[in-house]
Motif scaffolding. Structure first.
Motif, PDB file in Angstrom:
ATOM      1  N   PHE A  33       0.841  -1.202   0.000  1.00  0.00           N
ATOM      2  CA  PHE A  33       0.000   0.000   0.000  1.00  0.00           C
ATOM      3  C   PHE A  33       0.879   1.256   0.000  1.00  0.00           C
ATOM      4  O   PHE A  33       0.639   2.206  -0.750  1.00  0.00           O
ATOM      5  CB  PHE A  33      -0.902  -0.017   1.237  1.00  0.00           C
ATOM      6  N   GLY A  69      -3.187  14.539 -10.440  1.00  0.00           N
ATOM      7  CA  GLY A  69      -3.873  14.606  -9.142  1.00  0.00           C
ATOM      8  C   GLY A  69      -5.068  13.674  -9.109  1.00  0.00           C
ATOM      9  O   GLY A  69      -5.290  12.952  -8.117  1.00  0.00           O
ATOM     10  N   LEU A  73      -5.690  10.320  -6.712  1.00  0.00           N
ATOM     11  CA  LEU A  73      -6.889  10.015  -5.923  1.00  0.00           C
ATOM     12  C   LEU A  73      -7.437   8.637  -6.292  1.00  0.00           C
ATOM     13  O   LEU A  73      -7.855   7.865  -5.421  1.00  0.00           O
ATOM     14  CB  LEU A  73      -7.972  11.082  -6.156  1.00  0.00           C
ATOM     15  N   PHE A  76      -5.214   5.982  -4.866  1.00  0.00           N
ATOM     16  CA  PHE A  76      -5.408   5.938  -3.414  1.00  0.00           C
ATOM     17  C   PHE A  76      -6.677   5.153  -3.061  1.00  0.00           C
ATOM     18  O   PHE A  76      -6.662   4.273  -2.202  1.00  0.00           O
ATOM     19  CB  PHE A  76      -5.478   7.361  -2.857  1.00  0.00           C
ATOM     20  N   LEU A  77      -7.760   5.491  -3.758  1.00  0.00           N
ATOM     21  CA  LEU A  77      -9.036   4.834  -3.474  1.00  0.00           C
ATOM     22  C   LEU A  77      -8.945   3.331  -3.727  1.00  0.00           C
ATOM     23  O   LEU A  77      -9.375   2.520  -2.895  1.00  0.00           O
ATOM     24  CB  LEU A  77     -10.128   5.461  -4.351  1.00  0.00           C
ATOM     25  N   VAL A  80      -6.702   1.640  -1.114  1.00  0.00           N
ATOM     26  CA  VAL A  80      -7.360   1.497   0.198  1.00  0.00           C
ATOM     27  C   VAL A  80      -8.295   0.287   0.170  1.00  0.00           C
ATOM     28  O   VAL A  80      -8.314  -0.530   1.099  1.00  0.00           O
ATOM     29  CB  VAL A  80      -8.147   2.783   0.553  1.00  0.00           C
ATOM     30  N   HIS A  83      -6.125  -2.778   0.130  1.00  0.00           N
ATOM     31  CA  HIS A  83      -5.508  -2.947   1.455  1.00  0.00           C
ATOM     32  C   HIS A  83      -6.499  -3.588   2.418  1.00  0.00           C
ATOM     33  O   HIS A  83      -6.157  -4.530   3.146  1.00  0.00           O
ATOM     34  CB  HIS A  83      -5.079  -1.566   1.958  1.00  0.00           C
ATOM     35  N   GLU A  84      -7.716  -3.107   2.390  1.00  0.00           N
ATOM     36  CA  GLU A  84      -8.724  -3.636   3.303  1.00  0.00           C
ATOM     37  C   GLU A  84      -9.107  -5.065   2.920  1.00  0.00           C
ATOM     38  O   GLU A  84      -9.294  -5.931   3.779  1.00  0.00           O
ATOM     39  CB  GLU A  84      -9.958  -2.720   3.294  1.00  0.00           C
TER      40      GLU A  84
ATOM     41  N   VAL B  96      -5.920  17.180  -2.810  1.00  0.00           N
ATOM     42  CA  VAL B  96      -5.381  15.827  -3.016  1.00  0.00           C
ATOM     43  C   VAL B  96      -4.526  15.422  -1.816  1.00  0.00           C
ATOM     44  O   VAL B  96      -4.637  14.305  -1.292  1.00  0.00           O
ATOM     45  CB  VAL B  96      -4.561  15.761  -4.329  1.00  0.00           C
ATOM     46  N   VAL B  99      -6.514  14.285   1.190  1.00  0.00           N
ATOM     47  CA  VAL B  99      -7.022  12.909   1.092  1.00  0.00           C
ATOM     48  C   VAL B  99      -5.904  11.909   1.372  1.00  0.00           C
ATOM     49  O   VAL B  99      -6.086  10.952   2.137  1.00  0.00           O
ATOM     50  CB  VAL B  99      -7.631  12.658  -0.310  1.00  0.00           C
ATOM     51  N   ILE B 100      -4.743  12.151   0.776  1.00  0.00           N
ATOM     52  CA  ILE B 100      -3.621  11.220   0.935  1.00  0.00           C
ATOM     53  C   ILE B 100      -3.226  11.103   2.413  1.00  0.00           C
ATOM     54  O   ILE B 100      -2.718  10.066   2.852  1.00  0.00           O
ATOM     55  CB  ILE B 100      -2.402  11.686   0.090  1.00  0.00           C
ATOM     56  N   LEU B 102      -4.965  10.559   4.864  1.00  0.00           N
ATOM     57  CA  LEU B 102      -5.619   9.423   5.518  1.00  0.00           C
ATOM     58  C   LEU B 102      -4.863   8.124   5.280  1.00  0.00           C
ATOM     59  O   LEU B 102      -5.012   7.171   6.039  1.00  0.00           O
ATOM     60  CB  LEU B 102      -7.065   9.305   5.026  1.00  0.00           C
ATOM     61  N   GLY B 103      -4.062   8.076   4.220  1.00  0.00           N
ATOM     62  CA  GLY B 103      -3.227   6.904   3.980  1.00  0.00           C
ATOM     63  C   GLY B 103      -2.189   6.745   5.090  1.00  0.00           C
ATOM     64  O   GLY B 103      -1.890   5.626   5.525  1.00  0.00           O
ATOM     65  N   LEU B 106      -3.973   5.480   8.024  1.00  0.00           N
ATOM     66  CA  LEU B 106      -4.332   4.083   7.804  1.00  0.00           C
ATOM     67  C   LEU B 106      -3.169   3.150   8.153  1.00  0.00           C
ATOM     68  O   LEU B 106      -3.362   2.090   8.757  1.00  0.00           O
ATOM     69  CB  LEU B 106      -4.752   3.890   6.339  1.00  0.00           C
ATOM     70  N   LEU B 107      -1.966   3.563   7.781  1.00  0.00           N
ATOM     71  CA  LEU B 107      -0.797   2.719   8.050  1.00  0.00           C
ATOM     72  C   LEU B 107      -0.490   2.614   9.544  1.00  0.00           C
ATOM     73  O   LEU B 107       0.099   1.640   9.988  1.00  0.00           O
ATOM     74  CB  LEU B 107       0.421   3.273   7.299  1.00  0.00           C
ATOM     75  N   ILE B 267       0.060  16.714   4.440  1.00  0.00           N
ATOM     76  CA  ILE B 267      -0.116  15.257   4.496  1.00  0.00           C
ATOM     77  C   ILE B 267       0.123  14.728   5.915  1.00  0.00           C
ATOM     78  O   ILE B 267      -0.707  13.994   6.463  1.00  0.00           O
ATOM     79  CB  ILE B 267       0.816  14.561   3.481  1.00  0.00           C
ATOM     80  N   ARG B 290      -8.287  -0.184  11.672  1.00  0.00           N
ATOM     81  CA  ARG B 290      -7.852  -0.101  10.275  1.00  0.00           C
ATOM     82  C   ARG B 290      -9.052  -0.067   9.341  1.00  0.00           C
ATOM     83  O   ARG B 290      -9.094   0.682   8.380  1.00  0.00           O
ATOM     84  CB  ARG B 290      -6.972  -1.315   9.964  1.00  0.00           C
ATOM     85  N   SER B 294     -10.133   2.812   6.702  1.00  0.00           N
ATOM     86  CA  SER B 294     -10.355   2.553   5.269  1.00  0.00           C
ATOM     87  C   SER B 294     -11.688   3.145   4.828  1.00  0.00           C
ATOM     88  O   SER B 294     -11.790   3.775   3.761  1.00  0.00           O
ATOM     89  CB  SER B 294     -10.372   1.047   4.998  1.00  0.00           C
ATOM     90  N   ALA B 297     -11.413   6.772   4.606  1.00  0.00           N
ATOM     91  CA  ALA B 297     -10.646   7.192   3.423  1.00  0.00           C
ATOM     92  C   ALA B 297     -11.537   7.209   2.185  1.00  0.00           C
ATOM     93  O   ALA B 297     -11.478   8.149   1.373  1.00  0.00           O
ATOM     94  CB  ALA B 297      -9.465   6.243   3.218  1.00  0.00           C
ATOM     95  N   THR B 301     -12.498  10.647   0.272  1.00  0.00           N
ATOM     96  CA  THR B 301     -12.171  10.846  -1.139  1.00  0.00           C
ATOM     97  C   THR B 301     -13.393  11.362  -1.899  1.00  0.00           C
ATOM     98  O   THR B 301     -13.293  12.297  -2.703  1.00  0.00           O
ATOM     99  CB  THR B 301     -11.681   9.521  -1.765  1.00  0.00           C
TER     100      THR B 301
END
Lengths: 118, 535
Positions: A33, A69, A73, A76-77, A80, A83-84, B96, B99-100, B102-103, B106-107, B267, B290, B294, B297, B301
């Motif tokens: 990820f 950009g 996104l 990323f979506l 995620v 990952h889940e 952008v 949003v990132i 949240l990554g 998440l980790l 970020i 987690r 997710s 996130a 987004t």
């Protein structure tokens, strides 16, 4: 999700192969990820430092900066979601065996979670 | 990056005298209903930890939606869409980054929850048990939350003044005080469970409101996104540069390193805000944390995609010139878009404006209560209960409530005191402190068994000092037209944000402090901390 394991002895739980523990799976998924998002982010950061690069027309009014950009996104979506989906979930039978330490744990004095919900 | 400047509207009445009555009436009814509902959610629980974490009983999806709600604040709503409407790509890239962020969370989410701690003090004490680490964490929490609180309250007051068509300083201050008192009433009785319910309601309401506004804007351009973007570019203040870097007035001429610094701060800072950490830590277990992150996130987004479209739609429908005439940073964009979609006298117009106003109020209500609650939990748990005379459970609850009220009132006083100053740098400062003082400590605590008390204190206090000094000597405080004191000039630090210097420095200080002899410091705690960190 697959949990590689050797055949279980009769009446006993399955024995995980080396490196296939839930924590190992989580770590691998986490690293993937991180890699999947770091590369587009790094390129995005470099792009955002240059007026000429970000302003390059890609399609119609859309410029490279905006397209990248949007791509970030999107990646990323999807990552995620991946990952889940790939991580060990608390409701799988395998995890209940592999990771008993991850059952709900409140701190001292708290009421541990009981009810199931959405 | 997003510089959430407060609305600085001159004479402006986007609502119009005909629509004002229905809008204000509906808005007040909505506020009344919200407060009634909020008081039904008021907790009578006398157990402090059940108040702090809702007994760690929130289901993952519910907690995930609430976590997404933490990202929807009045500043985000107005600042991000406004920045995109006025500055195009520069605002877009900031969205952008948000949003990132949240990554990053998440980790770390599973490890945060598995540590069993829910305040920064608890997390800091994984490697360094004792009062010093908890005090440092409480200081950092307050330094992060109080400026954000001030900006949220002020933005709430000014947007309320905009809705009632009174944009004088007196009216704005009065609206700030009024909104602050209303929100303080909620914050004083709320706990994590109560705020979670309001957050969960806010998320769909906000998404629906933004989707409706976006669709109505698209309808004006024959449902053509290309046509909308084309109009946004044409109506912008600089059509040639709108979709490329460099329109943001605050950062023009500061160079690429400043851009990198902004990325770091947004970020890492947005990922490490204490109220987000508290919510993640309140999950049932590490994997539920987690999963909640997710879900958040995904929702975040969608929220930012809608916000980006709203920003471009505002530029297309209203025009950047008109938006910047109202506010130099475009933060009136959503309200102007809502009022510009239909002609005066239209009922739909009244409904849309009211919807945006209600979303703004919900955003203020939840953001302020979450932030004050987190800060109060930190002060109570990390400082007040660690004194020589430990508090009883009832005493802790009383201390928590008192701290919430004190923070709200303090934030309100500060907010009104600085009303006439441009205080946008306070949010970037808060994000910088979160990125500098929290992120390195958590990374070291979870991944480096050699991290000890000295390293932690050096990292936290050194990072905090750097952030403060660099901000004071940055172009946000002096030497530029957008500075706190534009006429003064002591801006020897050349960047808008501190992240480029302060985050690596905090990592370095943490390493230096931990590796410097005598090595026996913290040995006793390392084993325990490592066991925690293994999760």
């Amino acid at each position: 999700m697959r949990f590689p394991s050797t055949p279980a002895p009769p009446g006993g739980p399955p024995v995980p192969r080396h490196g296939a523990s839930p924590d190992g799976i989580d770590r691998r998924v986490g690293r993937a990820f991180l890699a999947a998002n770091t590369v587009p982010l790094a390129i995005g950061v470099v792009l955002s430092c240059s007026t000429a690069l970000t302003g390059t027309r890609v399609y119609g009014r859309l410029t490279l900066g905006v397209v990248w950009g949007a791509l970030q996104l999107g990646v990323f979506l999807v990552s995620v979601w991946w990952h889940e989906a790939r991580s060990v979930r608390p409701d799988t039978p395998a995890e209940r065996f592999f990771a008993p330490e991850d059952l709900p744990t409140g701190t001292a004095g708290t009421s541990p979670a009981r009810e199931r919900g959405w | 990056m997003t510089a959430p400047l407060l609305l600085s509207a001159g004479a402006l009445d986007p609502v119009g005298s005909a629509a004002r009555g229905p809008v204000i009436t509906t808005f007040l009814v909505f506020i009344g209903l919200c407060l009634l509902w909020v008081f039904t959610l008021a907790s009578q629980d006398e157990h402090p930890e059940r108040l702090h974490t809702a007994g760690r009983s929130l289901p993952p999806v519910f907690n995930g939606v609430a976590l997404a709600g933490e990202y929807i604040t009045v500043v985000t709503l107005f600042a991000v869409s406004g920045a995109i409407a006025l500055f195009g790509y520069d605002g877009f890239t900031s969205a952008v980054d948000s949003v990132i962020a949240l990554g990053v969370l998440l980790l770390l989410a599973k490890r945060i929850r598995d540590s069993g701690q829910y305040t920064l003090g608890g997390l800091f004490s994984l490697r360094a048990p004792g009062r010093e680490a908890r005090t440092a964490a409480a200081v950092v929490t307050l330094v992060i939350t109080v400026p954000v609180l001030m900006v949220q309250l002020r933005a709430a007051g000014i947007s309320a003044a905009l809705l009632i068509g009174m944009s004088s300083d007196t009216a704005q201050v009065a609206c700030t005080v009024l909104m602050g008192c209303l929100v303080a009433c909620f914050a004083a009785v709320a706990d994590l469970r109560g705020t979670s319910f309001v957050q969960v309601v806010k998320v769909p309401v906000t998404l629906v409101a933004l989707a409706v506004v976006t669709l109505l804007a698209l309808r004006k351009f024959s449902w053509s996104p290309g046509g909308l973007l084309d109009a946004a570019v044409q109506q912008s203040i600089a059509p040639d540069g709108y979709l490329s870097r460099g329109l943001w007035a605050h950062t023009v001429g500061l160079g690429p390193l400043n851009t990198i610094s902004d990325h770091i701060v947004v970020i890492l800072g947005m990922a490490m805000m204490p109220h987000l950490i508290l919510r993640v830590a309140a999950s049932r277990c590490g994997r539920a944390a987690r999963r909640s992150t997710s879900i958040a996130a995904g929702l975040t987004t969608i929220f930012y995609l809608l916000l980006i479209t709203t920003g471009f739609a505002a530029a297309a429908v209203v025009g950047s010139g008109q938006i910047s005439a109202v506010d130099a940073n475009g933060q009136a964009a959503p309200i102007l878009l809502a009022s510009g979609l239909f002609g005066y006298g239209s009922t739909t117009r009244v409904v849309i404006i009211t919807l945006v106003a209600c979303v703004a109020f919900l955003a203020v209500l939840t953001a302020v209560s979450s932030i004050t609650f987190t800060a109060a939990v930190s002060v109570t748990r990390d400082v007040l209960t660690r004194t020589g005379r430990p508090l009883t459970d009832t005493g802790q609850v009383w201390a928590l409530r008192s701290t919430v009220v004190a923070l709200c009132l303090g934030g309100l006083v500060l907010s009104t005191a600085v009303h006439s100053y441009p205080v946008e740098f306070l949010v970037t400062f808060s994000l910088g402190v979160a990125a500098t003082c929290v992120f390195p400590v958590l990374v070291y605590s979870f991944f480096w068994p050699g991290f000890n008390r000295r390293g932690l204190l050096w990292s936290v206090y050194g990072g905090l000092l750097l952030c403060t000094v660099l901000t004071i000597f940055s172009p946000t405080v002096s030497g530029s037209a957008y500075a706190l004191w534009p006429d003064a000039s002591f801006d020897w630090y050349p960047f808008h944000t501190t992240g480029l210097i302060s985050v690596p420095a905090a990592f370095l200080l943490g390493w230096l402090g931990s590796t410097r002899p005598p090595a026996q410091i913290g040995q006793g705690s390392r084993r325990t901390a490592h066991e925690y960190a293994k999760g």
